[in-house]
Write a protein that holds these residues in place. Structure first.
Motif, PDB file in Angstrom:
ATOM      1  N   TYR A 155      73.765  31.839  42.021  1.00 22.17           N
ATOM      2  CA  TYR A 155      73.634  31.796  40.575  1.00 22.17           C
ATOM      3  C   TYR A 155      72.165  31.598  40.229  1.00 22.17           C
ATOM      4  O   TYR A 155      71.483  30.796  40.848  1.00 22.17           O
ATOM      5  CB  TYR A 155      74.473  30.656  39.991  1.00 22.17           C
ATOM      6  N   VAL A 156      71.712  32.323  39.230  1.00 21.14           N
ATOM      7  CA  VAL A 156      70.329  32.177  38.773  1.00 21.14           C
ATOM      8  C   VAL A 156      70.384  31.895  37.282  1.00 21.14           C
ATOM      9  O   VAL A 156      70.801  32.744  36.492  1.00 21.14           O
ATOM     10  CB  VAL A 156      69.501  33.450  39.055  1.00 21.14           C
ATOM     11  N   GLY A 157      69.978  30.701  36.914  1.00 13.83           N
ATOM     12  CA  GLY A 157      70.003  30.302  35.510  1.00 13.83           C
ATOM     13  C   GLY A 157      68.955  31.023  34.684  1.00 13.83           C
ATOM     14  O   GLY A 157      68.053  31.678  35.211  1.00 13.83           O
ATOM     15  N   LEU A 158      69.071  30.908  33.373  1.00 15.07           N
ATOM     16  CA  LEU A 158      68.143  31.594  32.470  1.00 15.07           C
ATOM     17  C   LEU A 158      66.700  31.172  32.683  1.00 15.07           C
ATOM     18  O   LEU A 158      65.797  31.996  32.649  1.00 15.07           O
ATOM     19  CB  LEU A 158      68.550  31.356  31.014  1.00 15.07           C
ATOM     20  N   LEU A 159      66.467  29.889  32.900  1.00 12.32           N
ATOM     21  CA  LEU A 159      65.095  29.432  33.116  1.00 12.32           C
ATOM     22  C   LEU A 159      64.508  30.046  34.383  1.00 12.32           C
ATOM     23  O   LEU A 159      63.341  30.443  34.415  1.00 12.32           O
ATOM     24  CB  LEU A 159      65.031  27.905  33.184  1.00 12.32           C
ATOM     25  N   GLN A 160      65.323  30.131  35.425  1.00 12.15           N
ATOM     26  CA  GLN A 160      64.856  30.754  36.669  1.00 12.15           C
ATOM     27  C   GLN A 160      64.648  32.255  36.479  1.00 12.15           C
ATOM     28  O   GLN A 160      63.708  32.831  37.021  1.00 12.15           O
ATOM     29  CB  GLN A 160      65.858  30.509  37.796  1.00 12.15           C
ATOM     30  N   GLN A 161      65.507  32.896  35.693  1.00 14.33           N
ATOM     31  CA  GLN A 161      65.371  34.328  35.445  1.00 14.33           C
ATOM     32  C   GLN A 161      64.058  34.633  34.734  1.00 14.33           C
ATOM     33  O   GLN A 161      63.416  35.642  35.008  1.00 14.33           O
ATOM     34  CB  GLN A 161      66.539  34.848  34.603  1.00 14.33           C
ATOM     35  N   LYS A 162      63.656  33.762  33.843  1.00 10.49           N
ATOM     36  CA  LYS A 162      62.411  33.965  33.106  1.00 10.49           C
ATOM     37  C   LYS A 162      61.188  33.884  34.022  1.00 10.49           C
ATOM     38  O   LYS A 162      60.136  34.428  33.702  1.00 10.49           O
ATOM     39  CB  LYS A 162      62.275  32.940  31.980  1.00 10.49           C
ATOM     40  N   GLN A 163      61.323  33.234  35.151  1.00 10.73           N
ATOM     41  CA  GLN A 163      60.206  33.101  36.087  1.00 10.73           C
ATOM     42  C   GLN A 163      60.081  34.300  37.021  1.00 10.73           C
ATOM     43  O   GLN A 163      59.059  34.463  37.684  1.00 10.73           O
ATOM     44  CB  GLN A 163      60.354  31.822  36.901  1.00 10.73           C
ATOM     45  N   LEU A 164      61.091  35.151  37.073  1.00  7.81           N
ATOM     46  CA  LEU A 164      61.042  36.333  37.938  1.00  7.81           C
ATOM     47  C   LEU A 164      60.034  37.331  37.372  1.00  7.81           C
ATOM     48  O   LEU A 164      59.917  37.509  36.165  1.00  7.81           O
ATOM     49  CB  LEU A 164      62.420  36.979  38.042  1.00  7.81           C
ATOM     50  N   ARG A 165      59.290  37.960  38.253  1.00  9.42           N
ATOM     51  CA  ARG A 165      58.238  38.891  37.855  1.00  9.42           C
ATOM     52  C   ARG A 165      58.789  40.308  37.713  1.00  9.42           C
ATOM     53  O   ARG A 165      59.633  40.736  38.498  1.00  9.42           O
ATOM     54  CB  ARG A 165      57.107  38.903  38.888  1.00  9.42           C
ATOM     55  N   CYS A 166      58.298  40.997  36.710  1.00 14.70           N
ATOM     56  CA  CYS A 166      58.677  42.392  36.479  1.00 14.70           C
ATOM     57  C   CYS A 166      57.415  43.186  36.202  1.00 14.70           C
ATOM     58  O   CYS A 166      56.652  42.851  35.295  1.00 14.70           O
ATOM     59  CB  CYS A 166      59.639  42.488  35.294  1.00 14.70           C
ATOM     60  N   MET A 167      57.178  44.221  37.009  1.00  8.69           N
ATOM     61  CA  MET A 167      56.024  45.088  36.772  1.00  8.69           C
ATOM     62  C   MET A 167      56.355  45.987  35.581  1.00  8.69           C
ATOM     63  O   MET A 167      57.417  46.602  35.549  1.00  8.69           O
ATOM     64  CB  MET A 167      55.745  45.930  37.999  1.00  8.69           C
ATOM     65  N   VAL A 168      55.453  46.034  34.627  1.00 10.19           N
ATOM     66  CA  VAL A 168      55.709  46.811  33.417  1.00 10.19           C
ATOM     67  C   VAL A 168      54.599  47.843  33.222  1.00 10.19           C
ATOM     68  O   VAL A 168      53.539  47.524  32.689  1.00 10.19           O
ATOM     69  CB  VAL A 168      55.811  45.885  32.179  1.00 10.19           C
ATOM     70  N   PRO A 169      54.841  49.087  33.659  1.00  5.10           N
ATOM     71  CA  PRO A 169      53.846  50.134  33.407  1.00  5.10           C
ATOM     72  C   PRO A 169      53.872  50.532  31.929  1.00  5.10           C
ATOM     73  O   PRO A 169      54.693  50.038  31.157  1.00  5.10           O
ATOM     74  CB  PRO A 169      54.315  51.287  34.301  1.00  5.10           C
ATOM     75  N   SER A 170      53.024  51.453  31.542  1.00  6.28           N
ATOM     76  CA  SER A 170      52.977  51.901  30.152  1.00  6.28           C
ATOM     77  C   SER A 170      54.326  52.507  29.749  1.00  6.28           C
ATOM     78  O   SER A 170      55.096  52.957  30.595  1.00  6.28           O
ATOM     79  CB  SER A 170      51.873  52.940  29.968  1.00  6.28           C
ATOM     80  N   SER A 171      54.596  52.521  28.456  1.00 12.58           N
ATOM     81  CA  SER A 171      55.872  53.020  27.950  1.00 12.58           C
ATOM     82  C   SER A 171      56.155  54.462  28.375  1.00 12.58           C
ATOM     83  O   SER A 171      57.263  54.756  28.843  1.00 12.58           O
ATOM     84  CB  SER A 171      55.915  52.879  26.433  1.00 12.58           C
ATOM     85  N   PRO A 172      55.192  55.393  28.263  1.00 12.38           N
ATOM     86  CA  PRO A 172      55.472  56.761  28.724  1.00 12.38           C
ATOM     87  C   PRO A 172      55.772  56.824  30.230  1.00 12.38           C
ATOM     88  O   PRO A 172      56.632  57.588  30.671  1.00 12.38           O
ATOM     89  CB  PRO A 172      54.187  57.534  28.406  1.00 12.38           C
ATOM     90  N   GLU A 173      55.089  55.994  30.997  1.00 13.68           N
ATOM     91  CA  GLU A 173      55.326  55.974  32.441  1.00 13.68           C
ATOM     92  C   GLU A 173      56.718  55.412  32.746  1.00 13.68           C
ATOM     93  O   GLU A 173      57.419  55.919  33.627  1.00 13.68           O
ATOM     94  CB  GLU A 173      54.243  55.140  33.132  1.00 13.68           C
ATOM     95  N   GLN A 174      57.128  54.388  32.022  1.00 17.40           N
ATOM     96  CA  GLN A 174      58.473  53.829  32.200  1.00 17.40           C
ATOM     97  C   GLN A 174      59.533  54.901  31.937  1.00 17.40           C
ATOM     98  O   GLN A 174      60.480  55.049  32.696  1.00 17.40           O
ATOM     99  CB  GLN A 174      58.713  52.679  31.221  1.00 17.40           C
TER     100      GLN A 174
END
Length: 109
Positions: A39-58
């Motif tokens: 189980y991963v709580g909301l606070l822990q989920q917020k700490q997970l990293r997500c690479m976010v390229p530019s909107s057109p690239e996404q």
């Protein structure tokens, strides 16, 4: 958990693909291993990293992944159909509905 995204910043299809990626799943496993149950709580989920390229690239990444998924689905369906046909042909040969003799004679020639 249900996620809503600000589409001007983060494409929902891209986020879905990223969260199913090995990179993200490794992070998730590391965080969930810290507890006695997966189980991963909301606070822990917020700490997970997500690479976010530019909107057109996404959008382009999500489009390419949808194409690959469609291709994989078509390949799985073709494989299932081939296996079904093979099974039916083998059944016909084994029950004698189709004679093997002509096939063997053609090979001997």
């Amino acid at each position: 958990t249900y996620y809503r995204t600000n589409e001007s910043f983060l494409d929902a299809d891209f986020l879905y693909a990223y969260m199913n990626s090995e990179l993200y799943q490794v992070q998730l496993a590391r965080v969930s291993a810290q507890s006695t149950r997966a189980y991963v709580g909301l606070l822990q989920q917020k700490q997970l990293r997500c690479m976010v390229p530019s909107s057109p690239e996404q959008k382009r990444i999500a489009e390419l992944l949808r194409g690959f998924e469609a291709l994989q689905r078509a390949e799985r369906e073709a494989l299932a159909k081939s296996k079904s046909i093979k099974s039916a042909l083998m059944q016909d040969l084994l029950t004698g509905r189709v004679s093997v003799a002509p096939l063997l004679e053609g090979k001997a020639a």
